[in-house]
Scaffold this motif. Structure first.
Motif, PDB file in Angstrom:
ATOM      1  N   GLN A 450     -21.527 -49.003 -37.637  1.00 36.30           N
ATOM      2  CA  GLN A 450     -22.448 -49.603 -39.214  1.00 36.30           C
ATOM      3  C   GLN A 450     -22.352 -51.008 -38.838  1.00 36.30           C
ATOM      4  OE1 GLN A 450     -19.503 -49.285 -42.378  1.00 36.30           O
ATOM      5  NE2 GLN A 450     -20.435 -46.774 -42.922  1.00 36.30           N
ATOM      6  N   ALA A 451     -21.672 -51.767 -38.190  1.00 35.91           N
ATOM      7  CA  ALA A 451     -22.162 -53.560 -37.802  1.00 35.91           C
ATOM      8  C   ALA A 451     -22.977 -53.185 -36.418  1.00 35.91           C
ATOM      9  CB  ALA A 451     -20.715 -54.113 -37.437  1.00 35.91           C
ATOM     10  N   ARG A 452     -22.988 -52.439 -35.706  1.00 32.49           N
ATOM     11  CA  ARG A 452     -23.635 -51.779 -34.985  1.00 32.49           C
ATOM     12  C   ARG A 452     -25.197 -51.535 -34.951  1.00 32.49           C
ATOM     13  NH1 ARG A 452     -19.708 -50.054 -30.013  1.00 32.49           N
ATOM     14  NH2 ARG A 452     -18.885 -52.070 -29.524  1.00 32.49           N
ATOM     15  N   GLY A 453     -25.481 -51.446 -36.223  1.00 36.18           N
ATOM     16  CA  GLY A 453     -26.709 -51.031 -37.073  1.00 36.18           C
ATOM     17  C   GLY A 453     -26.521 -48.862 -36.506  1.00 36.18           C
ATOM     18  N   LYS A 454     -25.448 -48.580 -36.413  1.00 37.76           N
ATOM     19  CA  LYS A 454     -25.603 -47.299 -36.311  1.00 37.76           C
ATOM     20  C   LYS A 454     -25.283 -46.407 -37.266  1.00 37.76           C
ATOM     21  CE  LYS A 454     -24.333 -47.153 -31.487  1.00 37.76           C
ATOM     22  NZ  LYS A 454     -23.239 -46.991 -29.805  1.00 37.76           N
ATOM     23  N   PRO A 455     -24.825 -45.180 -37.053  1.00 38.38           N
ATOM     24  CA  PRO A 455     -24.158 -44.311 -38.978  1.00 38.38           C
ATOM     25  C   PRO A 455     -23.650 -43.728 -37.984  1.00 38.38           C
ATOM     26  CG  PRO A 455     -26.250 -43.367 -37.544  1.00 38.38           C
ATOM     27  CD  PRO A 455     -25.886 -44.352 -36.602  1.00 38.38           C
ATOM     28  N   ALA A 456     -22.904 -43.722 -39.945  1.00 37.13           N
ATOM     29  CA  ALA A 456     -21.441 -44.003 -39.474  1.00 37.13           C
ATOM     30  C   ALA A 456     -20.224 -42.900 -38.942  1.00 37.13           C
ATOM     31  CB  ALA A 456     -20.580 -43.950 -40.775  1.00 37.13           C
ATOM     32  N   ARG A 457     -22.002 -41.769 -38.595  1.00 38.62           N
ATOM     33  CA  ARG A 457     -21.031 -40.388 -38.058  1.00 38.62           C
ATOM     34  C   ARG A 457     -21.273 -40.595 -36.276  1.00 38.62           C
ATOM     35  NH1 ARG A 457     -22.102 -34.299 -40.173  1.00 38.62           N
ATOM     36  NH2 ARG A 457     -19.199 -33.605 -40.028  1.00 38.62           N
ATOM     37  N   GLY A 458     -20.708 -40.197 -36.136  1.00 38.43           N
ATOM     38  CA  GLY A 458     -20.819 -40.208 -34.177  1.00 38.43           C
ATOM     39  C   GLY A 458     -20.995 -39.295 -33.910  1.00 38.43           C
ATOM     40  N   VAL A 459     -21.703 -39.204 -32.284  1.00 43.94           N
ATOM     41  CA  VAL A 459     -22.018 -37.223 -32.042  1.00 43.94           C
ATOM     42  C   VAL A 459     -21.626 -37.074 -30.692  1.00 43.94           C
ATOM     43  CG1 VAL A 459     -23.921 -36.024 -31.554  1.00 43.94           C
ATOM     44  CG2 VAL A 459     -24.581 -37.548 -33.720  1.00 43.94           C
ATOM     45  N   VAL A 460     -20.883 -36.203 -30.560  1.00 42.22           N
ATOM     46  CA  VAL A 460     -20.465 -36.015 -29.179  1.00 42.22           C
ATOM     47  C   VAL A 460     -21.419 -34.407 -28.951  1.00 42.22           C
ATOM     48  CG1 VAL A 460     -18.644 -35.065 -27.668  1.00 42.22           C
ATOM     49  CG2 VAL A 460     -18.765 -36.727 -29.339  1.00 42.22           C
ATOM     50  N   ALA A 461     -22.198 -34.108 -27.880  1.00 44.50           N
ATOM     51  CA  ALA A 461     -22.739 -33.927 -26.930  1.00 44.50           C
ATOM     52  C   ALA A 461     -22.638 -32.668 -26.159  1.00 44.50           C
ATOM     53  CB  ALA A 461     -24.836 -34.033 -27.475  1.00 44.50           C
ATOM     54  N   LEU A 462     -22.743 -31.340 -26.573  1.00 46.21           N
ATOM     55  CA  LEU A 462     -22.575 -30.476 -25.375  1.00 46.21           C
ATOM     56  C   LEU A 462     -24.025 -29.288 -24.482  1.00 46.21           C
ATOM     57  CD1 LEU A 462     -18.875 -28.816 -26.023  1.00 46.21           C
ATOM     58  CD2 LEU A 462     -19.485 -30.454 -24.194  1.00 46.21           C
ATOM     59  N   ASN A 463     -24.632 -30.195 -24.097  1.00 45.07           N
ATOM     60  CA  ASN A 463     -25.505 -29.069 -22.763  1.00 45.07           C
ATOM     61  C   ASN A 463     -25.545 -27.423 -21.616  1.00 45.07           C
ATOM     62  OD1 ASN A 463     -28.059 -27.802 -23.220  1.00 45.07           O
ATOM     63  ND2 ASN A 463     -28.550 -30.022 -22.263  1.00 45.07           N
ATOM     64  N   ALA A 464     -25.999 -27.079 -21.964  1.00 37.93           N
ATOM     65  CA  ALA A 464     -25.804 -26.386 -20.211  1.00 37.93           C
ATOM     66  C   ALA A 464     -27.100 -25.982 -20.418  1.00 37.93           C
ATOM     67  CB  ALA A 464     -24.853 -25.369 -20.600  1.00 37.93           C
ATOM     68  N   PHE A 465     -27.901 -26.097 -18.798  1.00 40.04           N
ATOM     69  CA  PHE A 465     -28.419 -25.137 -18.306  1.00 40.04           C
ATOM     70  C   PHE A 465     -28.861 -25.185 -16.442  1.00 40.04           C
ATOM     71  CE2 PHE A 465     -29.123 -30.500 -18.169  1.00 40.04           C
ATOM     72  CZ  PHE A 465     -29.648 -30.358 -16.857  1.00 40.04           C
ATOM     73  N   HIS A 466     -29.747 -24.195 -16.146  1.00 41.59           N
ATOM     74  CA  HIS A 466     -29.175 -23.812 -15.146  1.00 41.59           C
ATOM     75  C   HIS A 466     -30.712 -24.569 -14.343  1.00 41.59           C
ATOM     76  CE1 HIS A 466     -28.368 -19.572 -16.312  1.00 41.59           C
ATOM     77  NE2 HIS A 466     -27.476 -20.766 -15.944  1.00 41.59           N
ATOM     78  N   ASP A 467     -29.860 -24.944 -12.861  1.00 38.63           N
ATOM     79  CA  ASP A 467     -30.747 -25.916 -12.188  1.00 38.63           C
ATOM     80  C   ASP A 467     -30.361 -25.368 -10.379  1.00 38.63           C
ATOM     81  OD1 ASP A 467     -32.790 -27.935 -11.432  1.00 38.63           O
ATOM     82  OD2 ASP A 467     -30.564 -29.118 -11.082  1.00 38.63           O
ATOM     83  N   SER A 468     -32.029 -25.499  -9.779  1.00 43.78           N
ATOM     84  CA  SER A 468     -31.917 -24.719  -8.387  1.00 43.78           C
ATOM     85  C   SER A 468     -30.418 -24.286  -7.737  1.00 43.78           C
ATOM     86  CB  SER A 468     -31.168 -26.514  -7.678  1.00 43.78           C
ATOM     87  OG  SER A 468     -33.005 -27.366  -8.279  1.00 43.78           O
TER      88      SER A 468
END
Length: 709
Positions: A450-468
């Motif tokens: 909140q002090a840095r101007g971000k939402p109080a709720r943080g986000v951890v993201a998991l992503n997967a995709f195919h490449d080469s």
């Protein structure tokens, strides 16, 4: 262990995973009806299935759990506050109980004490019968069976008569142990008159025996035919569980529930006729199972099991099963055999070329296509969705965030991406650490955000995709990013960086992969011991993968894991340098061109673009002089391109991956080996490692060197 019980354990674990996922989703959705219904269905199904197998402890516990969930479903109890963590603990306890039962052991004192405590807590939320269930939790004790009605299910083998045995004499001998109350003869196995063998025994018997003898004495009656018959003995003290087992073991035949119950001795023919009479007289006609339960005082579990048997019989006759379960070891054996088939086919191809027999070569071309289809089909059997692995971390994020006092959301994308089951199994621990690391070190506290101007709720993201031809998995957070000053200070304290050396940002980021490195001020159960990122890198490297890290101060960090789709068989492109053979993964090959390069330069002009070159002869210090005509194999990986300079091109081939021995595992740029059809060994190139070895970042030093030359 009975096959049906094995299936129950497997399906129960799947249901528990679904239940846990629905609980975590319900927390985010505020208790949406779809999530609550999914939770209730999972608990209800586990309870019903456990009852069929006589697993009374599981039934007792899930009944109390189901009562609370029923109130949640009715809207009288909100799925919030302390109830959600309690339900998650109940889910864990059920999983522990299933593991104990499958292992064939008794629950220890700690497990029983936890069960009592959970039942008491469920009772606080209004669970019906929770107090009685808690009082009933105690270690199981063995009891000596007294006189009572035993049930024998007997199927003689077809060779009993040929071996000189009289089935009727064994049944008569039972009378010396007690009183035979009832015998039901089962002629289902008797063939038609055309297929009848007068010397074969095709009869089965369901026998009710009242005796004070124990199981061993009863079974000893059939000692001389025990290897030529199927005998199931139901003791008096466990009627429900054993009768349910009998119902499921009955051969497929009559679909009417009454006949099934008569067969197993749960009701008599007279009781069945009376029940049918009541059913015909009533308007509307009630279900026969309900009449029998009321009239014969049958346990509901027995009636439900017979109904389930009836449904299974009808379903089996109407359609074949859509899926089957196969042991993983069988799939592994199949992949191994397919690999040997690929090598043998390659040998046949070379033999055909040597003798220059066109007919043989044409036949081999057809064989090669079929082998490739078999290979692809076998590998697809082991391909699983990464989404099941990602879902496991919802609970991790939930529990760790609560422990640290943070509000964190887990976002999942790309869950439909598939990769080899073997890779998935070995990927669990590295991903677990990356997720926990993102929660602990990546996400700031709500006050800092909140002090840095971000939402109080943080986000951890998991992503997967195919490449080469690889699968890329990203673990990212929207925290504060890496504190490079703090990392550099810690590294200098440990002597990892000289005081007068100023490393680049990339070099500072890579310090977190050093063994024993940690910036935590104090040791907790989550961090501070310096065991983590170095192990992650080692485990990923053991899977022929790579780990990259990108961080933006104040915005967050992303860790990218790149892995091969399979560890078994790949499409490869064979090249030669001197007398050495190499294989380049086909998915990373863009094109092949003739070699052209000015003396002293390590780059060439490829259609107006600068292409840096990597000479395999120099890279691996191979002797000999290059031929007059060389070739360039253009490869790409992780956004970088370069040309591999080789002596000769041998074309595409199916490549069976063999692991390197310990002596060669530390060779950079080599990920494995393969046996060729000629019997020679080819080394499989690790293209991302070759590019990374040339320099850090997605644009290699080779590219920068080529541009400035």
């Amino acid at each position: 262990m009975d096959d049906a019980l094995k299936t129950f354990f497997s399906e129960a674990r799947e249901l528990l995973a679904e239940m846990e996922t629905a609980l975590l989703t319900a927390e985010e959705s505020g208790g949406a009806a779809a999530d609550v219904n999914a939770i209730f269905r999972a608990a209800h199904t586990i309870k019903g299935s456990a009852g069929l197998f006589g697993l009374d402890a599981l039934v007792r516990f899930t009944h109390a759990l189901e009562s609370v969930l029923d109130d949640v479903r009715a809207g009288t109890l909100p799925l919030a506050g302390p109830l959600l963590p309690l339900l998650l603990r109940c889910c864990d306890h059920l999983g522990s109980g299933i593991d104990t039962i499958e292992a064939g052991s008794e629950p220890d004192a700690g497990h029983l004490e936890e069960e009592r405590a959970l039942l008491v807590r469920l009772g606080d939320f209004g669970a019906a019968g929770a107090a009685e269930a808690a009082a009933a939790v105690q270690p199981r004790t063995e009891t000596r069976p007294g006189e009572g009605q035993w049930h024998l299910s007997l199927r003689f083998g077809p060779d009993v008569l040929r071996n000189g045995m009289d089935p009727l004499s064994f049944i008569r001998y039972l009378s010396t142990l007690g009183r035979v109350e009832r015998i039901v003869t089962l002629p289902d196995a008797v063939p038609t008159l055309e297929g009848l063998d007068a010397e074969a025994c095709c009869l089965g018997f369901e026998i009710a025996l009242v005796t004070a003898a124990d199981r061993a004495t009863i079974e000893s009656v059939f000692e001389f035919v025990i290897d030529d018959c199927e005998l199931r003995v139901v003791p008096p003290e466990s009627r429900i569980a054993e009768y349910v087992d009998l119902i499921h073991a009955l051969p497929e035949g009559p679909e009417r529930i009454g006949e099934i119950l008569v067969r197993c001795g749960s009701v008599t023919e007279r009781e069945l006729e009376e029940a049918l009479g009541r059913q015909r007289q009533a308007d509307p006609a009630p279900r026969l199972g309900a009449i029998l339960a009321e009239q014969a005082q049958l346990a509901p579990e027995v009636v439900e099991a017979a109904l389930e048997k009836q449904r299974q019989t009808r379903e089996h006759r109407s359609q074949d099963a859509a899926t089957i379960r196969v042991d993983a070891s069988r799939l592994d054996r199949l992949i191994t055999l397919v690999g040997e088939l690929v090598i043998a086919a390659a040998g046949a191809q070379q033999a055909g070329r040597r003798v220059r027999d066109l007919e043989l070569q044409a036949a081999h071309a057809t064989l090669a296509e079929l082998v490739q289809e078999v290979r692809d089909g076998a590998l697809n059997l082991r391909m699983v969705r990464i989404g099941a692995t990602f879902s496991r971390y919802k609970r991790v994020v939930h529990d760790v965030a609560r422990e640290l006092g943070k509000d964190i959301e887990l976002r999942i994308s790309g869950e439909d991406a598939e990769l080899d089951k073997t890779v998935v199994e070995k990927l669990g621990d590295p991903l677990m650490h990356l997720v926990r690391n993102a929660i602990d070190h990546g996400i700031d506290s709500p006050e800092q955000r909140q002090a840095r101007g971000k939402p109080a709720r943080g986000v951890v993201a998991l992503n997967a995709f195919h490449d080469s031809g690889s699968i890329v998995i990203e673990v990212s957070d929207d925290g504060g990013g890496l504190d490079r000053e703090r990392i550099l200070k810690k590294a200098r304290e440990r002597g990892l960086v000289a005081p007068d050396h100023t490393p680049s940002e990339h070099e500072i980021d890579q310090l977190i992969f050093e063994p024993g490195f940690s910036t935590a001020e104090q040791v907790t159960n989550l961090s501070g011991r310096g065991v983590g990122m170095d192990v992650v890198k080692q485990n990923i490297a053991a899977l022929r993968g790579s780990v990259e890290l990108r961080t933006r101060p104040g915005l967050g960090t992303t860790v990218t894991v790149r892995l091969p789709l399979t560890l078994a068989i790949i499409n490869g492109f064979q090249v030669a340098v001197g007398g050495s053979m190499f294989v380049v993964p086909m998915e990373m090959v863009d094109e092949c061109v003739a070699y052209s390069c000015a003396d002293g330069h390590d780059y060439t002009d490829l259609r107006g673009r600068v292409l840096p070159l990597l000479r395999l002869r120099e890279q691996f210090r191979l002797g000999g002089q290059p031929p007059a005509r060389q070739n360039i194999v253009v490869v790409q990986a992780a956004g970088a391109r370069c040309g591999l300079v080789v002596d000769a091109l041998h074309g595409e081939s199916q490549t069976v991956i063999k692991p390197l021995s310990r002596m060669f595992q530390r060779i950079r740029g080599i990920s494995g080996s393969s046996l060729l059809g000629s019997g020679d060994v080819a080394l499989i190139l690790d293209v991302p490692a070759l590019l990374a070895q040339a320099g850090p970042g997605s644009h290699s030093t080779l590219e920068r060197r080529a541009v400035t030359a």
